[in-house]
Design a protein around this motif. Structure first.
Motif, PDB file in Angstrom:
ATOM      1  N   CYS A  47       0.822  -1.227   0.000  1.00 18.37           N
ATOM      2  CA  CYS A  47       0.000   0.000   0.000  1.00 18.37           C
ATOM      3  C   CYS A  47       0.851   1.272   0.000  1.00 18.37           C
ATOM      4  O   CYS A  47       0.332   2.355   0.247  1.00 18.37           O
ATOM      5  N   THR A  48       2.146   1.152  -0.309  1.00 21.97           N
ATOM      6  CA  THR A  48       3.049   2.305  -0.210  1.00 21.97           C
ATOM      7  C   THR A  48       2.700   3.387  -1.231  1.00 21.97           C
ATOM      8  O   THR A  48       2.508   3.116  -2.411  1.00 21.97           O
ATOM      9  N   LEU A  49       2.621   4.608  -0.754  1.00 17.25           N
ATOM     10  CA  LEU A  49       2.496   5.786  -1.615  1.00 17.25           C
ATOM     11  C   LEU A  49       3.309   6.908  -0.964  1.00 17.25           C
ATOM     12  O   LEU A  49       3.945   6.692   0.077  1.00 17.25           O
ATOM     13  N   VAL A  51       3.574  10.723   0.720  1.00 19.23           N
ATOM     14  CA  VAL A  51       2.947  11.904   1.312  1.00 19.23           C
ATOM     15  C   VAL A  51       4.069  12.910   1.540  1.00 19.23           C
ATOM     16  O   VAL A  51       5.022  12.626   2.284  1.00 19.23           O
ATOM     17  N   ASP A  52       3.973  14.042   0.866  1.00 21.36           N
ATOM     18  CA  ASP A  52       5.040  15.051   0.895  1.00 21.36           C
ATOM     19  C   ASP A  52       6.407  14.414   0.621  1.00 21.36           C
ATOM     20  O   ASP A  52       7.402  14.723   1.293  1.00 21.36           O
ATOM     21  N   GLY A  53       6.436  13.504  -0.346  1.00 21.63           N
ATOM     22  CA  GLY A  53       7.693  12.898  -0.782  1.00 21.63           C
ATOM     23  C   GLY A  53       8.183  11.740   0.060  1.00 21.63           C
ATOM     24  O   GLY A  53       9.156  11.076  -0.308  1.00 21.63           O
ATOM     25  N   GLU A  54       7.528  11.469   1.169  1.00 19.48           N
ATOM     26  CA  GLU A  54       7.942  10.355   2.033  1.00 19.48           C
ATOM     27  C   GLU A  54       7.119   9.116   1.685  1.00 19.48           C
ATOM     28  O   GLU A  54       5.890   9.210   1.505  1.00 19.48           O
ATOM     29  N   ALA A  55       7.778   7.967   1.596  1.00 20.37           N
ATOM     30  CA  ALA A  55       7.055   6.717   1.378  1.00 20.37           C
ATOM     31  C   ALA A  55       6.348   6.329   2.674  1.00 20.37           C
ATOM     32  O   ALA A  55       6.992   6.212   3.723  1.00 20.37           O
ATOM     33  N   ILE A  56       5.043   6.155   2.604  1.00 17.56           N
ATOM     34  CA  ILE A  56       4.296   5.742   3.802  1.00 17.56           C
ATOM     35  C   ILE A  56       3.407   4.544   3.444  1.00 17.56           C
ATOM     36  O   ILE A  56       3.072   4.326   2.290  1.00 17.56           O
ATOM     37  N   ARG A  57       3.038   3.808   4.474  1.00 18.98           N
ATOM     38  CA  ARG A  57       2.189   2.627   4.293  1.00 18.98           C
ATOM     39  C   ARG A  57       0.751   3.059   4.565  1.00 18.98           C
ATOM     40  O   ARG A  57       0.353   3.225   5.728  1.00 18.98           O
ATOM     41  N   SER A  58       0.020   3.240   3.488  1.00 17.06           N
ATOM     42  CA  SER A  58      -1.260   3.932   3.589  1.00 17.06           C
ATOM     43  C   SER A  58      -2.347   3.126   4.280  1.00 17.06           C
ATOM     44  O   SER A  58      -3.374   3.684   4.665  1.00 17.06           O
ATOM     45  N   CYS A  59      -2.140   1.822   4.472  1.00 18.04           N
ATOM     46  CA  CYS A  59      -3.131   1.024   5.209  1.00 18.04           C
ATOM     47  C   CYS A  59      -3.144   1.407   6.676  1.00 18.04           C
ATOM     48  O   CYS A  59      -4.109   1.134   7.391  1.00 18.04           O
ATOM     49  N   SER A  60      -2.056   2.018   7.136  1.00 11.79           N
ATOM     50  CA  SER A  60      -1.908   2.318   8.558  1.00 11.79           C
ATOM     51  C   SER A  60      -1.685   3.813   8.772  1.00 11.79           C
ATOM     52  O   SER A  60      -0.991   4.203   9.724  1.00 11.79           O
ATOM     53  N   TYR A  61      -2.253   4.628   7.905  1.00 11.48           N
ATOM     54  CA  TYR A  61      -2.067   6.083   7.941  1.00 11.48           C
ATOM     55  C   TYR A  61      -3.453   6.708   7.835  1.00 11.48           C
ATOM     56  O   TYR A  61      -4.097   6.643   6.776  1.00 11.48           O
ATOM     57  N   ALA A  62      -3.935   7.256   8.932  1.00 12.51           N
ATOM     58  CA  ALA A  62      -5.279   7.843   8.924  1.00 12.51           C
ATOM     59  C   ALA A  62      -5.327   9.041   7.990  1.00 12.51           C
ATOM     60  O   ALA A  62      -4.395   9.858   7.952  1.00 12.51           O
ATOM     61  N   VAL A  63      -6.429   9.150   7.262  1.00 14.95           N
ATOM     62  CA  VAL A  63      -6.547  10.201   6.245  1.00 14.95           C
ATOM     63  C   VAL A  63      -6.428  11.598   6.860  1.00 14.95           C
ATOM     64  O   VAL A  63      -6.009  12.545   6.197  1.00 14.95           O
ATOM     65  N   LYS A  64      -6.756  11.742   8.145  1.00 22.42           N
ATOM     66  CA  LYS A  64      -6.679  13.076   8.766  1.00 22.42           C
ATOM     67  C   LYS A  64      -5.250  13.639   8.714  1.00 22.42           C
ATOM     68  O   LYS A  64      -5.063  14.857   8.652  1.00 22.42           O
ATOM     69  N   TYR A  65      -4.262  12.763   8.691  1.00 22.77           N
ATOM     70  CA  TYR A  65      -2.876  13.246   8.648  1.00 22.77           C
ATOM     71  C   TYR A  65      -2.481  13.744   7.263  1.00 22.77           C
ATOM     72  O   TYR A  65      -1.406  14.308   7.086  1.00 22.77           O
ATOM     73  N   ALA A  66      -3.341  13.494   6.273  1.00 24.59           N
ATOM     74  CA  ALA A  66      -3.040  13.937   4.909  1.00 24.59           C
ATOM     75  C   ALA A  66      -3.560  15.347   4.633  1.00 24.59           C
ATOM     76  O   ALA A  66      -3.295  15.895   3.560  1.00 24.59           O
ATOM     77  N   GLU A  67      -4.263  15.938   5.577  1.00 19.29           N
ATOM     78  CA  GLU A  67      -4.825  17.280   5.379  1.00 19.29           C
ATOM     79  C   GLU A  67      -3.730  18.260   4.920  1.00 19.29           C
ATOM     80  O   GLU A  67      -2.677  18.386   5.559  1.00 19.29           O
ATOM     81  N   GLY A  68      -3.980  18.897   3.780  1.00 21.01           N
ATOM     82  CA  GLY A  68      -3.056  19.917   3.277  1.00 21.01           C
ATOM     83  C   GLY A  68      -1.790  19.379   2.644  1.00 21.01           C
ATOM     84  O   GLY A  68      -0.920  20.160   2.256  1.00 21.01           O
TER      85      GLY A  68
END
Ligand code: FES
Ligand code: FES
Length: 158
Positions: A47-49, A51-68
């Motif tokens: 599920c890696t994508l 966020v601001d250039g950092e590879a994160i595991r999106s299955c374990s990353y709440a969408v609220k942290y993606a704000e902005g």
């Protein structure tokens, strides 16, 4: 809750529970199916994508942290006419077998090359810790070195 971010260069707003994993927002709300579900607990990397250039595991990353923030998925990494060096290298080395894990590997590799442009085998082992059940690791390592060469050429020409 309304959450806004940029994804693959396009501003988006979604109205979802703020604790929804980003993976499900990307796949089910935004219909970008290239990012895969594997383990659901940050262990496999399918599920890696970015966020601001950092590879994160999106299955374990709440969408609220993606704000902005600025999100990139495999669909935004490159395209058929202008593949990212990682995608180009993957094609040259014919890396995928079933293909399921590959978007995650390519996203992890692209993020690593921004920080480590010429990775050694040890760098690859330390940074690319995704799991491939088909065992494409040997071709993947060759493709990562090839991607580093292509990335270097692109950087010099830009
Ligand atoms: S599905 Fe996210 S790390 Fe496996
Ligand atoms: S290519 Fe099949 S799981 Fe990696």
């Amino acid at each position: 809750m309304k959450i806004s971010f940029q994804i693959n260069g396009v501003p988006q707003s979604v109205d979802v529970d703020e604790n929804t994993p980003l993976l499900w927002v990307v796949r089910d709300v935004l219909d970008l199916k290239g990012t895969k579900f594997g383990c659901g607990k940050a262990a496999c990397g399918a599920c890696t994508l970015h966020v601001d250039g950092e590879a994160i595991r999106s299955c374990s990353y709440a969408v609220k942290y993606a704000e902005g923030k600025d999100i990139t998925t495999i669909e935004g990494l490159g395209n058929a006419d202008h593949p990212h060096p990682v995608q180009q290298a993957w094609m040259e080395e014919v890396v995928p077998q079933c293909g399921y894990c590959q978007p995650g590997f390519m996203m992890a590799t692209a993020a690593m090359l921004e920080k480590i442009p010429n990775p050694t085998d040890e760098d690859i082992d330390a940074n690319i810790v995704n799991i491939c059940r088909c065992g494409t690791y040997y071709r993947m390592r060759k493709a990562i070195h090839r991607a580093a060469e292509l990335h270097h050429v692109n950087t010099q020409n830009s």
